[in-house]
Design a protein around this motif. Structure first.
Motif, PDB file in Angstrom:
ATOM      1  N   SER A 124       0.827  -1.211   0.000  1.00 28.06           N
ATOM      2  CA  SER A 124       0.000   0.000   0.000  1.00 28.06           C
ATOM      3  C   SER A 124       0.859   1.258   0.000  1.00 28.06           C
ATOM      4  CB  SER A 124      -0.910  -0.009   1.230  1.00 28.06           C
ATOM      5  OG  SER A 124      -0.142  -0.083   2.420  1.00 28.06           O
ATOM      6  N   HIS A 125       2.101   1.155   0.480  1.00 24.12           N
ATOM      7  CA  HIS A 125       2.966   2.337   0.516  1.00 24.12           C
ATOM      8  C   HIS A 125       3.324   2.803  -0.896  1.00 24.12           C
ATOM      9  CE1 HIS A 125       4.081  -0.411   4.007  1.00 24.12           C
ATOM     10  NE2 HIS A 125       3.249   0.494   4.521  1.00 24.12           N
ATOM     11  N   ILE A 126       3.645   1.843  -1.771  1.00 21.98           N
ATOM     12  CA  ILE A 126       3.955   2.205  -3.159  1.00 21.98           C
ATOM     13  C   ILE A 126       2.714   2.690  -3.882  1.00 21.98           C
ATOM     14  CG2 ILE A 126       4.737   1.285  -5.377  1.00 21.98           C
ATOM     15  CD1 ILE A 126       6.693  -0.452  -3.942  1.00 21.98           C
ATOM     16  N   PHE A 127       1.565   2.058  -3.612  1.00 18.28           N
ATOM     17  CA  PHE A 127       0.316   2.529  -4.229  1.00 18.28           C
ATOM     18  C   PHE A 127      -0.012   3.950  -3.771  1.00 18.28           C
ATOM     19  CE2 PHE A 127      -0.843  -1.997  -5.108  1.00 18.28           C
ATOM     20  CZ  PHE A 127      -1.024  -1.836  -6.468  1.00 18.28           C
ATOM     21  N   SER A 128       0.335   4.275  -2.542  1.00 14.48           N
ATOM     22  CA  SER A 128       0.114   5.634  -2.062  1.00 14.48           C
ATOM     23  C   SER A 128       0.960   6.645  -2.843  1.00 14.48           C
ATOM     24  CB  SER A 128       0.431   5.714  -0.567  1.00 14.48           C
ATOM     25  OG  SER A 128       0.229   7.013  -0.064  1.00 14.48           O
ATOM     26  N   VAL A 129       2.196   6.262  -3.166  1.00 12.52           N
ATOM     27  CA  VAL A 129       3.057   7.130  -3.965  1.00 12.52           C
ATOM     28  C   VAL A 129       2.531   7.237  -5.395  1.00 12.52           C
ATOM     29  CG1 VAL A 129       5.390   7.434  -4.878  1.00 12.52           C
ATOM     30  CG2 VAL A 129       5.058   6.632  -2.536  1.00 12.52           C
ATOM     31  N   LEU A 130       2.062   6.129  -5.962  1.00 14.96           N
ATOM     32  CA  LEU A 130       1.487   6.170  -7.309  1.00 14.96           C
ATOM     33  C   LEU A 130       0.260   7.083  -7.352  1.00 14.96           C
ATOM     34  CD1 LEU A 130       1.739   2.384  -8.316  1.00 14.96           C
ATOM     35  CD2 LEU A 130       3.260   4.242  -8.976  1.00 14.96           C
ATOM     36  N   LYS A 131      -0.556   7.030  -6.315  1.00 16.64           N
ATOM     37  CA  LYS A 131      -1.710   7.922  -6.236  1.00 16.64           C
ATOM     38  C   LYS A 131      -1.249   9.381  -6.131  1.00 16.64           C
ATOM     39  CE  LYS A 131      -5.327   9.343  -3.056  1.00 16.64           C
ATOM     40  NZ  LYS A 131      -5.877   9.169  -1.689  1.00 16.64           N
ATOM     41  N   TYR A 132      -0.212   9.623  -5.352  1.00 16.92           N
ATOM     42  CA  TYR A 132       0.301  10.980  -5.153  1.00 16.92           C
ATOM     43  C   TYR A 132       0.789  11.577  -6.475  1.00 16.92           C
ATOM     44  CZ  TYR A 132       2.995  14.780  -3.002  1.00 16.92           C
ATOM     45  OH  TYR A 132       3.494  16.010  -2.651  1.00 16.92           O
ATOM     46  N   ASN A 133       1.366  10.711  -7.337  1.00 22.96           N
ATOM     47  CA  ASN A 133       1.896  11.170  -8.631  1.00 22.96           C
ATOM     48  C   ASN A 133       0.895  11.006  -9.771  1.00 22.96           C
ATOM     49  OD1 ASN A 133       4.414  11.887  -7.553  1.00 22.96           O
ATOM     50  ND2 ASN A 133       5.190   9.796  -7.769  1.00 22.96           N
ATOM     51  N   PHE A 134      -0.362  10.659  -9.446  1.00 22.12           N
ATOM     52  CA  PHE A 134      -1.444  10.526 -10.441  1.00 22.12           C
ATOM     53  C   PHE A 134      -1.098   9.481 -11.514  1.00 22.12           C
ATOM     54  CE2 PHE A 134      -1.598  14.867  -8.804  1.00 22.12           C
ATOM     55  CZ  PHE A 134      -2.897  14.917  -8.322  1.00 22.12           C
ATOM     56  N   VAL A 135      -0.482   8.392 -11.106  1.00 18.32           N
ATOM     57  CA  VAL A 135      -0.171   7.286 -12.025  1.00 18.32           C
ATOM     58  C   VAL A 135      -1.415   6.409 -12.156  1.00 18.32           C
ATOM     59  CG1 VAL A 135       1.310   5.296 -12.468  1.00 18.32           C
ATOM     60  CG2 VAL A 135       2.258   7.358 -11.384  1.00 18.32           C
ATOM     61  N   LYS A 136      -1.863   6.169 -13.381  1.00 13.73           N
ATOM     62  CA  LYS A 136      -3.099   5.423 -13.619  1.00 13.73           C
ATOM     63  C   LYS A 136      -2.864   3.951 -13.954  1.00 13.73           C
ATOM     64  CE  LYS A 136      -5.781   9.434 -15.162  1.00 13.73           C
ATOM     65  NZ  LYS A 136      -6.635   9.984 -16.228  1.00 13.73           N
ATOM     66  N   LEU A 137      -1.668   3.598 -14.382  1.00 21.40           N
ATOM     67  CA  LEU A 137      -1.350   2.214 -14.728  1.00 21.40           C
ATOM     68  C   LEU A 137      -0.164   1.748 -13.895  1.00 21.40           C
ATOM     69  CD1 LEU A 137      -1.622   2.329 -18.629  1.00 21.40           C
ATOM     70  CD2 LEU A 137      -3.382   1.688 -16.986  1.00 21.40           C
ATOM     71  N   ILE A 138      -0.170   0.461 -13.532  1.00 24.51           N
ATOM     72  CA  ILE A 138       0.926  -0.089 -12.753  1.00 24.51           C
ATOM     73  C   ILE A 138       2.159  -0.177 -13.648  1.00 24.51           C
ATOM     74  CG2 ILE A 138       1.737  -2.106 -11.471  1.00 24.51           C
ATOM     75  CD1 ILE A 138      -1.137  -2.711 -10.763  1.00 24.51           C
ATOM     76  N   PRO A 139       3.275   0.421 -13.253  1.00 24.92           N
ATOM     77  CA  PRO A 139       4.490   0.345 -14.085  1.00 24.92           C
ATOM     78  C   PRO A 139       4.909  -1.094 -14.328  1.00 24.92           C
ATOM     79  CG  PRO A 139       4.725   2.009 -12.370  1.00 24.92           C
ATOM     80  CD  PRO A 139       3.459   1.265 -12.061  1.00 24.92           C
ATOM     81  N   GLU A 140       5.514  -1.329 -15.466  1.00 23.95           N
ATOM     82  CA  GLU A 140       5.869  -2.689 -15.873  1.00 23.95           C
ATOM     83  C   GLU A 140       6.840  -3.337 -14.896  1.00 23.95           C
ATOM     84  OE1 GLU A 140       7.530  -5.053 -19.842  1.00 23.95           O
ATOM     85  OE2 GLU A 140       7.261  -2.869 -19.842  1.00 23.95           O
ATOM     86  N   LYS A 141       7.755  -2.561 -14.323  1.00 24.27           N
ATOM     87  CA  LYS A 141       8.744  -3.122 -13.398  1.00 24.27           C
ATOM     88  C   LYS A 141       8.156  -3.481 -12.043  1.00 24.27           C
ATOM     89  CE  LYS A 141      12.659  -0.707 -15.501  1.00 24.27           C
ATOM     90  NZ  LYS A 141      13.786   0.239 -15.282  1.00 24.27           N
ATOM     91  N   LEU A 142       6.902  -3.138 -11.801  1.00 32.36           N
ATOM     92  CA  LEU A 142       6.271  -3.413 -10.511  1.00 32.36           C
ATOM     93  C   LEU A 142       5.165  -4.459 -10.609  1.00 32.36           C
ATOM     94  CD1 LEU A 142       5.899   0.210  -9.065  1.00 32.36           C
ATOM     95  CD2 LEU A 142       7.681  -1.473  -8.572  1.00 32.36           C
ATOM     96  N   ARG A 143       5.126  -5.192 -11.685  1.00 23.97           N
ATOM     97  CA  ARG A 143       4.005  -6.115 -11.885  1.00 23.97           C
ATOM     98  C   ARG A 143       4.240  -7.498 -11.301  1.00 23.97           C
ATOM     99  NH1 ARG A 143       2.443  -4.461 -18.157  1.00 23.97           N
ATOM    100  NH2 ARG A 143       2.064  -2.246 -17.698  1.00 23.97           N
ATOM    101  N   GLY A 144       5.491  -7.889 -11.032  1.00 22.63           N
ATOM    102  CA  GLY A 144       5.717  -9.193 -10.416  1.00 22.63           C
ATOM    103  C   GLY A 144       5.287 -10.338 -11.298  1.00 22.63           C
ATOM    104  N   GLY A 145       6.183 -10.804 -12.181  1.00 17.09           N
ATOM    105  CA  GLY A 145       5.829 -11.773 -13.216  1.00 17.09           C
ATOM    106  C   GLY A 145       5.188 -13.047 -12.721  1.00 17.09           C
ATOM    107  N   ARG A 146       5.459 -13.458 -11.483  1.00 19.99           N
ATOM    108  CA  ARG A 146       4.924 -14.729 -10.995  1.00 19.99           C
ATOM    109  C   ARG A 146       3.403 -14.724 -10.916  1.00 19.99           C
ATOM    110  NH1 ARG A 146       6.507 -19.109  -7.988  1.00 19.99           N
ATOM    111  NH2 ARG A 146       4.909 -19.998  -6.636  1.00 19.99           N
TER     112      ARG A 146
END
Length: 416
Positions: free
Chosen positions: A240-262
């Motif tokens: 939730s901490h990273i999602f809070s930062v994504l919300k703060y920066n108005f990011v609408k899509l999860i960055p590719e490096k944060l998707r966790g391939g598994r």
């Protein structure tokens, strides 16, 4: 096991099972401390936490040992000496997404192997059971892939990032991600306390529900996020901490490096054997036969589920499948001896040699249809297992009747 794991399972870490360690605590504690709920609460909070650093664990452990007079206890001292192979604090930044933590998951694995393996099975049976187990796993994976491709998850927000998560994550992973998104974006206890910038590095101070303060570092140059809780490194799921930062920066899509391939839906198409490199495309090679089979399987599942409640349609569907099977495979085909031999050789992967040097013996002593002669001991045991009956002459319960009663035979011998 420690030596074997280091030599055979390269790039892995051997870890003791937490349940086995903590299950021995009650046996190792002094009797006057067995009822101490406060000790149990403090020890569990120290040992089970995955959010504390190793230094913090060691400091808390020593404080507990001193407070309850366990500093000189041999067992607790030995457990502390081996802390690096069982305490979660020392595995915070190591991938643990496939770790079996609970007894139920472990027992399910045992049940799976017991279902498809027998201790007395020969090599041929083991080979067939092994293939059967793989086919079962592939069938389950195909079902999960079909469900993920057809079912639409229920969204709890109107955020684009949650909608995007529902399209890339598989079932259980999406449920966990959804909870983190809702908490980060709508909970008052999760908030950004401050932001500092140093060239192309942004540092965010995030507060969570337990009043902990976590640091999220964002690198603008390579678009990477690092959180102090290390949940993404450990489980492959965003916190939730990273999602809070994504919300703060108005990011609408999860960055590719944060998707966790598994946990992605596309991971179901990976083969069971043979891995892929991190920089290798998963769909680099397309097997048209597998794609056709997958589409056929999805069509079958979809049709069967749509007519599940109608017995007439189910019978009609079964008749259509049987008729199609006859047209494709034929019915009552009799293979010649040459075709049968070729079929067996292809199955075993070897050919019959031209010269056979090993032959069956000329005389087999066990050959025949007669049953073997039973011993006196076996006959006695077999007779003892039969229920007794009442003799009409001596009125006793036994395995004889009036014709072969011992008393009758005794009287006959006396007369003679």
């Amino acid at each position: 096991m420690k030596v074997v794991v280091e030599e055979v399972l390269v790039n892995t870490r051997h870890r003791w099972r937490m349940w086995h360690v903590m299950n021995k605590v009650a046996d190792k504690l002094p009797k006057n401390m067995l009822g101490s709920e406060q000790l149990k609460k403090e020890l569990n909070a120290c040992v089970w936490s995955e959010l504390i650093e190793p230094d913090a664990f060691e400091e808390t452990w020593h404080a507990i040992m001193e407070r309850y007079g366990l500093a000189n206890n041999d067992w607790f001292s030995s457990m502390f000496a081996s802390r690096k192979i069982w305490v979660p604090a020392f595995f915070r930044d190591f991938p643990m997404s496939s770790l079996i933590k609970t007894t139920s998951l472990s027992e399910s694995q045992n049940s799976f192997f017991k279902r498809y393996s027998k201790s007395r099975a020969n090599l041929m049976k083991f080979y067939m059971n092994y293939n059967h187990a793989l086919e079962t796993q592939r069938s389950n994976s195909a079902k999960l892939e079909y469900y993920d491709s057809t079912k639409v998850p229920i969204l709890r927000t109107v955020l684009e990032i949650e909608k995007h998560a529902s399209t890339i994550y598989s079932g259980s992973a999406y449920n966990a991600i959804q909870e983190e998104i809702v908490y980060a974006c709508f909970s008052l206890s999760c908030a950004t306390l401050g932001v500092s910038t140093n060239r192309d590095i942004e540092v965010y101070n995030i507060k969570d529900k337990v009043s902990n303060s976590w640091t999220v570092t964002y690198s603008i140059g390579d678009d990477t996020y690092l959180c102090g809780c290390k949940k993404f490194e450990r489980l492959g799921l965003l916190c939730s901490h990273i999602f809070s930062v994504l919300k703060y920066n108005f990011v609408k899509l999860i960055p590719e490096k944060l998707r966790g391939g598994r946990w992605l839906k596309s991971q179901f198409v990976k083969p069971i054997h043979g891995g892929f490199c991190d920089d290798q495309e998963i769909h680099h090679y397309v097997d048209k036969k597998k794609i056709a089979f997958k589409n056929l399987y999805a069509l079958f599942i979809e049709t069967a589920q749509s007519i599940e409640g109608n017995i007439d349609q189910l019978n009609a569907f079964a008749a259509i499948i049987k008729e199609g099977k006859k047209q494709l495979l034929g019915e009552g085909i009799v293979l010649s001896s040459t075709e049968k031999r070729a079929l067996i050789e292809n199955f075993y992967g070897s050919h019959v040699p031209n010269i056979i040097e090993v032959h069956p013996p000329d005389v087999v002593s066990t050959k025949g249809s007669r049953s073997r002669k039973t011993s006196r001991r076996e006959s006695t045991m077999k007779l003892a297992m039969k229920p007794g009956r009442k003799c009409g002459n001596c009125q006793q319960i036994g395995h004889h009747d009036s014709r072969n009663c011992k008393k009758v035979n005794e009287k006959t011998n006396q007369r003679q």
